[in-house]
Design a protein around this motif. Structure first.
Motif, PDB file in Angstrom:
ATOM      1  N   THR A  89       0.829  -1.202   0.000  1.00  0.00           N
ATOM      2  CA  THR A  89       0.000   0.000   0.000  1.00  0.00           C
ATOM      3  C   THR A  89       0.868   1.258   0.000  1.00  0.00           C
ATOM      4  N   ASP A  90       0.458   2.257  -0.792  1.00  0.00           N
ATOM      5  CA  ASP A  90       1.143   3.551  -0.768  1.00  0.00           C
ATOM      6  C   ASP A  90       0.648   4.326   0.451  1.00  0.00           C
ATOM      7  N   LEU A  91       1.473   4.392   1.499  1.00  0.00           N
ATOM      8  CA  LEU A  91       1.086   5.069   2.733  1.00  0.00           C
ATOM      9  C   LEU A  91       1.409   6.553   2.716  1.00  0.00           C
TER      10      LEU A  91
ATOM     11  N   GLY B 224       1.195   8.755  -0.366  1.00  0.00           N
ATOM     12  CA  GLY B 224       0.124   9.365  -1.138  1.00  0.00           C
ATOM     13  C   GLY B 224       0.401  10.773  -1.611  1.00  0.00           C
ATOM     14  N   GLU B 225       1.661  11.099  -1.883  1.00  0.00           N
ATOM     15  CA  GLU B 225       2.019  12.416  -2.399  1.00  0.00           C
ATOM     16  C   GLU B 225       2.455  12.283  -3.854  1.00  0.00           C
ATOM     17  N   SER B 226       2.100  13.261  -4.682  1.00  0.00           N
ATOM     18  CA  SER B 226       2.421  13.178  -6.101  1.00  0.00           C
ATOM     19  C   SER B 226       3.927  13.172  -6.349  1.00  0.00           C
TER      20      SER B 226
ATOM     21  N   LYS C 299       6.453   8.587  -4.288  1.00  0.00           N
ATOM     22  CA  LYS C 299       5.698   7.342  -4.416  1.00  0.00           C
ATOM     23  C   LYS C 299       6.226   6.312  -3.436  1.00  0.00           C
ATOM     24  N   ASN C 300       5.318   5.693  -2.692  1.00  0.00           N
ATOM     25  CA  ASN C 300       5.671   4.629  -1.744  1.00  0.00           C
ATOM     26  C   ASN C 300       5.182   3.294  -2.317  1.00  0.00           C
ATOM     27  N   TYR C 301       6.125   2.396  -2.624  1.00  0.00           N
ATOM     28  CA  TYR C 301       5.774   1.141  -3.291  1.00  0.00           C
ATOM     29  C   TYR C 301       5.459   0.007  -2.310  1.00  0.00           C
TER      30      TYR C 301
ATOM     31  N   TRP D  72       5.967  18.025   2.657  1.00  0.00           N
ATOM     32  CA  TRP D  72       4.785  17.295   3.116  1.00  0.00           C
ATOM     33  C   TRP D  72       5.126  16.564   4.403  1.00  0.00           C
TER      34      TRP D  72
ATOM     35  N   LYS E   5       3.461  13.206   6.882  1.00  0.00           N
ATOM     36  CA  LYS E   5       2.452  12.166   7.060  1.00  0.00           C
ATOM     37  C   LYS E   5       2.671  11.463   8.392  1.00  0.00           C
TER      38      LYS E   5
END
Length: 457
Positions: free
Chosen positions: A210-212, A214-216, A219-221, A318, A320
């Motif tokens: 899951t991409d935790l 979520g920023e353009s 990218k979190n793979y 950003w 998170k």
């Protein structure tokens, strides 16, 4: 020993997880129920051998009297070497660096890599031959068997340690670049292959794609939790910097099993523009075994933290808050102990005095649980207050803790071993202590200040 400063570092998961280390202690806080019930090891699977790619001789830098040339690649059973020639054609002695804590921009096939160290002083008008080494273990953990490109960068300083030249990342393409598929997520493939991980004596506790973030721009793979045979447990998050500027990822305000264990910044990972990295936290470094035992934490189940992306000027891009329950819900914590402060819907509970886990440290730690039943986030610290042990003033550092409403945290007061020794104070000889405490809100306004005093015997 707890970390005091933010560490600017590249991933060192091979050194942390696959190197031989000390034997696991009796309190293994990384043990999981899943592992204890399986009772058997994953069959080992050999990784694919690294193909011996070649490069053409390439001038990487030729400016300001500096010339650096990549000559060829060499291979051994444990590492890949990039032979380079560094020429100092100036009239002063210069120092050449690469792959250091201060300057680490090296990557292979788009993945930030911890290898390629250079630290060489070169006199005016002189030349040095050097080899930049990259670990095969690290490449194989990234799933890299075919080296399509190597990107390196150099920081050059004068005798006053002032910057003379910074090259930035420089790409060297190999003989395999034309047939290489950059779209493959080779890191995630390895992290999902338990047989390959077992080859490095690693077991997987958790994996999720899951991409935790979520920023353009980032990218979190995937994220995974791994453990080695010594009980060291690490969280790895595969991220990609999709912007055209370098990005720094900072882990901070870490909680384990719902308990705040580290406030402020813990570590920072550079991800160069357009590159991927496995940003990491070694969870067993964040919470010492002695501290875990004092709070009744025998099994790590959940990690939560703030992850912040910053640009090269340290401006926040950003932020998170990420919560990863990697082995079910958080376990109960031992909340017993003597309440030394109970006011403003806040409790400070004395837990224990323990020796530092670090074998070369003589420090002692006074541990408190902070229960925040108020409606606001609080910070608990010693400020610049005094610490007395057996009525003697001693030197200490408080690892202050930020605690969200309705949650608990660990306040760790580190007593300096050298000062304890000078005052003939040992763990067994402590009969009493007193310490000044400050409690502040999220805007750093003081809620209360008090002196906590405890008689032990």
């Amino acid at each position: 020993m707890k970390k005091l400063l933010t560490i600017v570092m590249t991933i060192a998961m091979v050194a942390v997880l696959t190197a031989c280390g000390a034997q696991a202690t009796s309190t293994d806080i990384s043990q999981t129920k899943e592992e204890s019930t399986e009772g058997k090891s994953e069959p080992k699977k050999e990784p694919k051998k690294v193909t011996e790619a070649t490069i053409e001789e390439t001038v990487l830098v030729d400016e300001s009297g500096i010339k650096i040339t990549a000559k060829e690649l060499q291979y051994s059973s444990s590492r890949v070497g990039l032979d380079i020639v560094m020429e100092n054609n100036t009239d002063q002695k210069l120092s050449f660096y690469s792959g250091t804590l201060g300057y680490a921009v090296n990557s292979i096939n788009g993945y930030m890599i911890s290898g390629g160290y250079v630290g060489e002083d070169i006199a005016a008008g002189m030349t040095a031959n050097e080899t930049m080494y990259f670990s095969l273990d690290e490449l194989q953990l990234y799933g890299i068997a075919d080296i399509a490109d190597i990107t390196v960068g150099f920081q050059i300083k004068d005798e006053d340690y002032d910057e003379y030249l910074v090259t930035g990342p420089i790409e060297i393409k190999t003989s395999l670049v034309d047939g290489y598929d950059y779209s493959k997520d080779t890191f995630a493939e390895v992290m999902q292959d338990k047989g390959l991980l077992a080859n490095f004596d690693l077991s997987q506790i958790y994996f999720d794609a899951t991409d935790l973030i979520g920023e353009s721009g980032c990218k979190n793979y995937c994220q995974t939790v791994l453990k080695n045979d010594d009980g060291d447990t690490m969280l790895l998050m595969e991220v990609e910097n999709k912007t055209e500027e370098d990005m720094y990822l900072t882990f901070g305000n870490i909680s384990l099993n719902g308990v705040g264990v580290s406030s402020g910044n813990w570590s920072t990972q550079l991800v160069c523009a357009g590159k991927k990295a496995a940003a990491s936290i070694t969870l067993t470094d964040v919470l010492d075994d002695s501290t875990a035992k004092a709070f009744g934490i025998s099994e790590l189940k959940e990690v939560a933290f703030d992850l912040t992306g910053r640009d090269d000027g340290s401006h926040e891009l950003w932020k998170k808050h990420i919560d990863i329950p990697f082995n079910g819900s958080a376990s109960d914590m031992d909340e017993t102990g003597e309440v030394l402060y109970d006011n403003n819907d806040i409790q400070l509970i004395y837990k224990n005095i323990v020796a530092d886990d670090f074998e070369y440290s003589d420090d002692l730690h006074i541990l408190f649980m902070v229960k925040n039943d108020s409606a606001q986030e609080i910070t608990v610290d010693t400020g610049f207050g005094d610490i007395y042990v057996n009525k003697v003033k001693v030197s200490g550092i408080a690892f202050g803790v930020d605690v969200l409403p309705g949650q608990s945290g660990i306040l760790d007061i580190d007593l300096m071993g050298y000062d304890l020794e000078d005052n003939d104070i040992t763990l067994d000889s402590i009969s009493e202590f007193s310490v000044d405490i400050e409690i502040r809100d999220d805007d750093y306004n003081e809620i209360d200040s008090t002196t906590l005093t405890k008689t032990l015997k």
